[in-house]
Every structure is written in structure tokens, then in C-alpha cells.
Write a protein that holds these residues in place. Structure first.
Motif, PDB file in Angstrom:
ATOM      1  N   VAL A   1       0.852  -1.188   0.000  1.00 54.63           N
ATOM      2  CA  VAL A   1       0.000   0.000   0.000  1.00 54.63           C
ATOM      3  C   VAL A   1       0.890   1.241   0.000  1.00 54.63           C
ATOM      4  O   VAL A   1       2.059   1.194   0.386  1.00 54.63           O
ATOM      5  CB  VAL A   1      -0.955   0.012   1.214  1.00 54.63           C
ATOM      6  N   ASP A   2       0.318   2.357  -0.406  1.00 55.53           N
ATOM      7  CA  ASP A   2       1.075   3.606  -0.482  1.00 55.53           C
ATOM      8  C   ASP A   2       1.454   4.093   0.907  1.00 55.53           C
ATOM      9  O   ASP A   2       0.592   4.278   1.774  1.00 55.53           O
ATOM     10  CB  ASP A   2       0.257   4.681  -1.190  1.00 55.53           C
ATOM     11  N   VAL A   3       2.737   4.345   1.115  1.00 54.44           N
ATOM     12  CA  VAL A   3       3.218   4.841   2.397  1.00 54.44           C
ATOM     13  C   VAL A   3       2.655   6.223   2.699  1.00 54.44           C
ATOM     14  O   VAL A   3       2.356   6.550   3.852  1.00 54.44           O
ATOM     15  CB  VAL A   3       4.759   4.848   2.414  1.00 54.44           C
ATOM     16  N   ASP A   4       2.470   7.047   1.671  1.00 51.73           N
ATOM     17  CA  ASP A   4       1.932   8.386   1.908  1.00 51.73           C
ATOM     18  C   ASP A   4       0.572   8.333   2.588  1.00 51.73           C
ATOM     19  O   ASP A   4       0.263   9.170   3.454  1.00 51.73           O
ATOM     20  CB  ASP A   4       1.824   9.155   0.593  1.00 51.73           C
ATOM     21  N   ALA A   5      -0.245   7.356   2.214  1.00 50.77           N
ATOM     22  CA  ALA A   5      -1.566   7.217   2.834  1.00 50.77           C
ATOM     23  C   ALA A   5      -1.435   6.807   4.298  1.00 50.77           C
ATOM     24  O   ALA A   5      -2.199   7.274   5.158  1.00 50.77           O
ATOM     25  CB  ALA A   5      -2.401   6.192   2.066  1.00 50.77           C
TER      26      ALA A   5
ATOM     27  N   SER B   1      12.397  -5.102   9.632  1.00 57.11           N
ATOM     28  CA  SER B   1      13.724  -4.946   9.039  1.00 57.11           C
ATOM     29  C   SER B   1      13.840  -5.644   7.682  1.00 57.11           C
ATOM     30  O   SER B   1      14.848  -5.504   6.996  1.00 57.11           O
ATOM     31  CB  SER B   1      14.810  -5.471   9.985  1.00 57.11           C
ATOM     32  N   LEU B   2      12.806  -6.367   7.278  1.00 57.56           N
ATOM     33  CA  LEU B   2      12.797  -6.977   5.947  1.00 57.56           C
ATOM     34  C   LEU B   2      12.672  -5.939   4.834  1.00 57.56           C
ATOM     35  O   LEU B   2      12.968  -6.234   3.675  1.00 57.56           O
ATOM     36  CB  LEU B   2      11.626  -7.965   5.828  1.00 57.56           C
ATOM     37  N   TYR B   3      12.239  -4.739   5.182  1.00 62.33           N
ATOM     38  CA  TYR B   3      11.824  -3.782   4.160  1.00 62.33           C
ATOM     39  C   TYR B   3      12.636  -2.490   4.185  1.00 62.33           C
ATOM     40  O   TYR B   3      13.178  -2.114   5.216  1.00 62.33           O
ATOM     41  CB  TYR B   3      10.332  -3.462   4.343  1.00 62.33           C
ATOM     42  N   PRO B   4      12.679  -1.794   3.047  1.00 63.27           N
ATOM     43  CA  PRO B   4      13.336  -0.480   3.006  1.00 63.27           C
ATOM     44  C   PRO B   4      12.453   0.547   3.705  1.00 63.27           C
ATOM     45  O   PRO B   4      11.347   0.840   3.254  1.00 63.27           O
ATOM     46  CB  PRO B   4      13.463  -0.198   1.501  1.00 63.27           C
ATOM     47  N   LEU B   5      12.937   1.116   4.782  1.00 67.45           N
ATOM     48  CA  LEU B   5      12.112   1.992   5.612  1.00 67.45           C
ATOM     49  C   LEU B   5      12.537   3.463   5.547  1.00 67.45           C
ATOM     50  O   LEU B   5      11.992   4.297   6.284  1.00 67.45           O
ATOM     51  CB  LEU B   5      12.143   1.513   7.067  1.00 67.45           C
ATOM     52  N   GLU B   6      13.498   3.801   4.670  1.00 67.35           N
ATOM     53  CA  GLU B   6      13.964   5.180   4.596  1.00 67.35           C
ATOM     54  C   GLU B   6      12.848   6.156   4.258  1.00 67.35           C
ATOM     55  O   GLU B   6      12.728   7.224   4.877  1.00 67.35           O
ATOM     56  CB  GLU B   6      15.090   5.320   3.563  1.00 67.35           C
ATOM     57  N   TYR B   7      12.018   5.789   3.277  1.00 66.47           N
ATOM     58  CA  TYR B   7      10.972   6.711   2.851  1.00 66.47           C
ATOM     59  C   TYR B   7       9.940   6.900   3.961  1.00 66.47           C
ATOM     60  O   TYR B   7       9.548   8.037   4.266  1.00 66.47           O
ATOM     61  CB  TYR B   7      10.293   6.206   1.578  1.00 66.47           C
ATOM     62  N   LEU B   8       9.489   5.825   4.567  1.00 73.47           N
ATOM     63  CA  LEU B   8       8.504   5.915   5.650  1.00 73.47           C
ATOM     64  C   LEU B   8       9.018   6.767   6.796  1.00 73.47           C
ATOM     65  O   LEU B   8       8.340   7.694   7.253  1.00 73.47           O
ATOM     66  CB  LEU B   8       8.151   4.511   6.150  1.00 73.47           C
ATOM     67  N   THR B   9      10.215   6.479   7.262  1.00 73.14           N
ATOM     68  CA  THR B   9      10.730   7.234   8.400  1.00 73.14           C
ATOM     69  C   THR B   9      11.014   8.688   8.024  1.00 73.14           C
ATOM     70  O   THR B   9      10.828   9.592   8.835  1.00 73.14           O
ATOM     71  CB  THR B   9      11.989   6.578   8.994  1.00 73.14           C
ATOM     72  N   GLY B  10      11.428   8.907   6.796  1.00 73.60           N
ATOM     73  CA  GLY B  10      11.679  10.273   6.349  1.00 73.60           C
ATOM     74  C   GLY B  10      10.410  11.109   6.326  1.00 73.60           C
ATOM     75  O   GLY B  10      10.405  12.273   6.763  1.00 73.60           O
ATOM     76  N   GLN B  11       9.323  10.527   5.831  1.00 69.96           N
ATOM     77  CA  GLN B  11       8.049  11.245   5.783  1.00 69.96           C
ATOM     78  C   GLN B  11       7.509  11.514   7.184  1.00 69.96           C
ATOM     79  O   GLN B  11       6.974  12.595   7.462  1.00 69.96           O
ATOM     80  CB  GLN B  11       7.027  10.452   4.970  1.00 69.96           C
ATOM     81  N   LEU B  12       7.641  10.552   8.069  1.00 67.51           N
ATOM     82  CA  LEU B  12       7.180  10.747   9.447  1.00 67.51           C
ATOM     83  C   LEU B  12       8.010  11.818  10.145  1.00 67.51           C
ATOM     84  O   LEU B  12       7.482  12.654  10.889  1.00 67.51           O
ATOM     85  CB  LEU B  12       7.260   9.427  10.220  1.00 67.51           C
ATOM     86  N   ARG B  13       9.298  11.801   9.896  1.00 68.86           N
ATOM     87  CA  ARG B  13      10.186  12.777  10.537  1.00 68.86           C
ATOM     88  C   ARG B  13       9.880  14.196  10.039  1.00 68.86           C
ATOM     89  O   ARG B  13       9.921  15.156  10.820  1.00 68.86           O
ATOM     90  CB  ARG B  13      11.641  12.405  10.254  1.00 68.86           C
ATOM     91  N   GLU B  14       9.549  14.319   8.767  1.00 67.37           N
ATOM     92  CA  GLU B  14       9.192  15.638   8.231  1.00 67.37           C
ATOM     93  C   GLU B  14       7.960  16.206   8.923  1.00 67.37           C
ATOM     94  O   GLU B  14       7.800  17.433   9.014  1.00 67.37           O
ATOM     95  CB  GLU B  14       8.944  15.543   6.720  1.00 67.37           C
ATOM     96  N   ARG B  15       7.088  15.321   9.408  1.00 66.61           N
ATOM     97  CA  ARG B  15       5.886  15.765  10.119  1.00 66.61           C
ATOM     98  C   ARG B  15       6.161  16.013  11.601  1.00 66.61           C
ATOM     99  O   ARG B  15       5.245  16.311  12.366  1.00 66.61           O
ATOM    100  CB  ARG B  15       4.786  14.715   9.985  1.00 66.61           C
ATOM    101  N   GLY B  16       7.406  15.848  12.024  1.00 65.79           N
ATOM    102  CA  GLY B  16       7.766  16.142  13.405  1.00 65.79           C
ATOM    103  C   GLY B  16       7.451  15.042  14.395  1.00 65.79           C
ATOM    104  O   GLY B  16       7.404  15.283  15.611  1.00 65.79           O
ATOM    105  N   LEU B  17       7.239  13.821  13.916  1.00 64.97           N
ATOM    106  CA  LEU B  17       6.875  12.708  14.785  1.00 64.97           C
ATOM    107  C   LEU B  17       8.098  11.924  15.248  1.00 64.97           C
ATOM    108  O   LEU B  17       9.079  11.778  14.518  1.00 64.97           O
ATOM    109  CB  LEU B  17       5.918  11.770  14.052  1.00 64.97           C
ATOM    110  N   LYS B  18       8.042  11.403  16.469  1.00 64.22           N
ATOM    111  CA  LYS B  18       9.061  10.508  16.986  1.00 64.22           C
ATOM    112  C   LYS B  18       8.797   9.114  16.437  1.00 64.22           C
ATOM    113  O   LYS B  18       7.646   8.670  16.361  1.00 64.22           O
ATOM    114  CB  LYS B  18       9.042  10.475  18.515  1.00 64.22           C
ATOM    115  N   ILE B  19       9.863   8.409  16.091  1.00 60.74           N
ATOM    116  CA  ILE B  19       9.710   7.109  15.426  1.00 60.74           C
ATOM    117  C   ILE B  19      10.392   6.032  16.256  1.00 60.74           C
ATOM    118  O   ILE B  19      11.606   6.077  16.474  1.00 60.74           O
ATOM    119  CB  ILE B  19      10.321   7.146  14.017  1.00 60.74           C
ATOM    120  N   PHE B  20       9.595   5.073  16.704  1.00 59.64           N
ATOM    121  CA  PHE B  20      10.090   3.941  17.490  1.00 59.64           C
ATOM    122  C   PHE B  20      10.005   2.682  16.642  1.00 59.64           C
ATOM    123  O   PHE B  20       9.020   2.469  15.934  1.00 59.64           O
ATOM    124  CB  PHE B  20       9.255   3.745  18.764  1.00 59.64           C
TER     125      PHE B  20
END
Length: 210
Positions: free
Chosen positions: A64-68, A89-108
Motif C-alpha cells: 500500500v502507499d506509504v503516503d496514505a 527490518s525486511l523492508y526499506p524503511l527510509e521513505y517511511l521514516t523520512g516522511q514521518l520525521r518531516e511531520r515532526g513525529l518521533k519514530i520507534f
């Protein structure tokens, strides 16, 4: 596997989502904290006592689209995002974490450490499993080590992993849910004798929440 996933998941712009929901973190260092959970499908670790076995087969969860996903996460009051699985850890998570970080969210992140990590995180909870031990690189990145205790032999496994994490890493022993009554007395005594450890309980199961 990572290169295949990059192709299949458009470099991380799509991911196999099982579910995403707003709840209270029930275990580990952040117990009691409101958080938005993003659960990804697919796991090659296969713990017999896993309480999320429905996540194991990634084919059950079309990308599914990460943006959604990010838009939904940002629609809630949560200031923290928990990425879990399955085994994320099976997946490339750079885009997901980058988008969340741009919104100012903490990522665990919650991971067994079975594969090399991608992405940027504010907190990494490493929960190592004997049948698929963590890769070497994860130990220095772990903020929290959470070892599931099914039998007293697991104390040795816990110490083996604790010897490899950084000095500031928080240490937790957590009883396997179905063995709680049998194991908690031994765990209490162990932690009293080894005060570097803390006990984690799955409080969300007592609260009857996800």
C-alpha cells in the motif's frame, strides 16, 4: 531479499501493511505512552509463541502507499509512531521514516534485528530470538533490549545479548504471555539479584486494547 523488496515496494514508497491504529504502548520502556502503530506483514523468524502469526506471510498483505499511511498517522494526536511487525527490518524503511520525521513525529522501531536496518529512528527496541539471532550491527544501535522469557534458560540468552549492546541501552525481561504465572516468580528474583535488568509486562493485554 532487501534488493527484491526495493523493487517490489518501489524503494519503500509502498509497504505490506497489516494494520495501523492508535493505542497505548503496552510494554517495554515506553509503556503507557500513546502511540500510532504501523504493523508490517512478513516475518522469517517464526516464534512459536508469537501473538501476531497472521503477519508472517507477506503475500497476504499487498503493498500500500506509504503516503496514505503517513496521512492517517498524522490525523491522530499521537506524537510517537511505533513501526512493528512481523519483522519490519525486511523492508526499506527510509521513505517511511523520512516522511514521518518531516511531520515532526518521533519514530520507534520494534525488531528482532534479524536483518540490517534501514531508516532513521528515535528509539530502537531490539528483541532478539535464538532461532534467528540479530545481525552484528544492530547491537550498537539498540536503545532498549527486550528479551522474552519462556524458561529459566532464557536468562543466559538475555545476558549473552546484554553483553553486546551499548552502555546506555535499557535492559528488559518480559515473560512469554502463556508462561506468565510460571515464570514471573523466577524473573522477580533474577532482577532483584541483577538490578541492571527491568521487568516488562504486556500491560495492553490487561487493558484489553490492541
Amino acid at each position: 531479499m532487501k534488493s527484491m523488496n526495493n523493487d517490489l515496494f518501489c524503494g519503500g514508497k509502498k509497504l505490506p501493511l497489516v494494520e495501523d491504529f492508535y493505542t497505548i504502548q503496552g510494554e517495554g520502556f515506553h509503556t503507557g505512552k500513546p502511540a500510532y502503530f504501523i504493523r508490517l506483514g512478513g516475518c522469517d523468524v517464526g516464534c512459536k509463541w508469537c501473538d501476531a502469526k497472521m503477519t508472517w506471510n507477506p503475500r497476504m498483505f499487498p503493498p500500500v502507499d506509504v503516503d496514505a499511511i503517513v496521512d492517517r498517522a498524522c490525523s491522530y494526536a499521537a506524537q510517537a509512531i511505533v513501526i512493528t511487525g512481523g519483522e519490519p527490518s525486511l523492508y526499506p524503511l527510509e521513505y517511511l521514516t523520512g516522511q514521518l520525521r518531516e511531520r515532526g513525529l518521533k519514530i520507534f522501531l520494534e525488531t528482532s534485528g534479524a536483518h540490517e536496518l534501514s531508516g532513521t529512528f528515535d528509539w530502537i527496541c531490539l528483541s532478539p530470538k535464538k532461532q534467528h539471532p540479530p545481525v552484528d550491527s544492530i547491537f550498537s544501535r539498540a536503545d532498549e533490549l527486550k528479551v522474552i522469557v519462556e524458561t529459566e534458560e532464557d536468562f543466559k540468552w538475555a545476558e549473552t545479548n546484554a553483553a553486546r549492546v551499548g552502555e546506555g541501552c535499557m535492559l528488559y525481561l518480559q515473560p512469554e504471555w502463556s508462561r506468565y504465572e510460571q515464570m514471573i516468580p523466577a524473573m522477580v528474583e533474577y532482577v532483584k539479584e541483577h538490578p541492571q535488568w527491568n521487568i516488562s509486562i504486556q500491560t495492553h493485554k490487561y487493558m484489553h486494547i490492541p
